[in-house]
Design an enzyme around this catalytic site. Structure first.
Site: not given
Length: 293
Positions: A195, A88-89, A244, A113, A9
């Site tokens: 996170h 991440s993503l 995650q 998500r 992101q």
């Protein structure tokens, strides 16, 4: 060995993916399929929307995923990964790229998500902040000593760490970090504490969706954000993907491990060049480039 890396992101930009759509039949088919799966025209927002339109959570994450995955597919025979990783993503893009997930399932999970994270953000006011110029250990110690919930969230490269948590706790930690010598400790324009433990409601929601999805054996290892080591077991990949959301993104450690395991050329697939910059700061001796047609 060729390492392919996929952004998360923040990499979005107006017009992203339009060149792929206009110049490649396969890309056009996949974008139209995505519109059907999502139930709205994400291509309209990606190609013609405003920056504000693109910032909508339900748009941002699927948009970056689509740009990355469709680019990897259009690259065709030029796409030859020996290892993959995503920030991440970006981990979802990487899992489609190495054939762990198919396109449709990957997109559905990314959409779920995004919505689950949005819901978690609305439950409790929270934020993130970028910290520059301090050793990781100093940041970790100050987070531990600060009242409330504030934790390291993104280990981006040496001297660049993002913290995440409750607004008051993050603000308090930023003041302490500046006193400890941080070059900068500034709040980020994000909707919540990604996170961190505050994402637990999203983790629970996404866990059910991930468990119900078919994960295949990948064609090459993925270096996931949580363990930072090469993973090829579908069950392990699922477990790490669920963890995650509430665990830190250990990008520095993942890249270091990829290099240790033979990664020489890092190709960023998707919008922007942020990850290439981070990789060069982690190890200036490796090659970096963008995946281009």
């Amino acid at each position: 060995m060729n390492a392919y890396i996929f952004p998360g992101q923040g990499a979005q930009f107006v017009g992203m993916g339009l060149d792929l759509y206009e110049n490649h039949d396969q890309a056009q088919e996949l974008f139209e399929q995505a519109n059907d799966i999502l139930g709205f025209s994400i291509t309209d927002v990606m190609f013609e929307g405003t920056p504000e339109d693109l910032k909508q959570t339900k748009v941002t994450q699927p948009a970056i995923f689509l740009h990355s995955v469709i680019l990897s597919k259009v690259l065709g025979e030029n796409f030859k990964p020996d290892m993959v990783a995503g920030h991440s993503l970006g981990e979802f893009s990487a899992l489609v790229a190495n054939s762990t997930l198919n396109f449709e399932d990957g997109l559905k999970l990314v959409s779920q998500r995004a919505l689950a994270m949005q819901k978690a953000c609305e439950i409790r006011p929270s934020t993130m902040a970028a910290v520059l110029g301090l050793d990781d250990e100093v940041v970790e110690k100050i987070c531990q000593e600060t009242d409330g919930i504030v934790v390291p969230a993104n280990y981006n490269c040496p001297g660049q760490l993002v913290i995440s948590g409750e607004i008051e706790a993050v603000n308090a930690a930023c003041e302490k970090l500046k006193e400890a010598g941080a070059r900068r400790a500034l709040l980020l324009p994000v909707g919540g504490a990604f996170h961190s433990p505050l994402m637990e409601p999203a983790r629970e929601e996404l866990a059910a969706a991930i468990e119900a999805t078919n994960f295949s054996t990948p064609i090459c290892p993925i270096y996931q954000n949580v363990p930072t080591t090469a993973v090829t077991s579908a069950d392990e990949i699922k477990a790490n993907l669920i963890s995650q959301l509430t665990a830190p993104v250990k990008w520095t450690q993942s890249v270091q491990q990829m290099i240790k395991d033979g990664g020489k050329s890092f190709v960023e697939v998707g919008p922007g060049k942020v990850l290439q910059g981070l990789v060069r700061k982690i190890d200036s001796g490796v090659e970096t480039s963008s995946g281009v047609i």
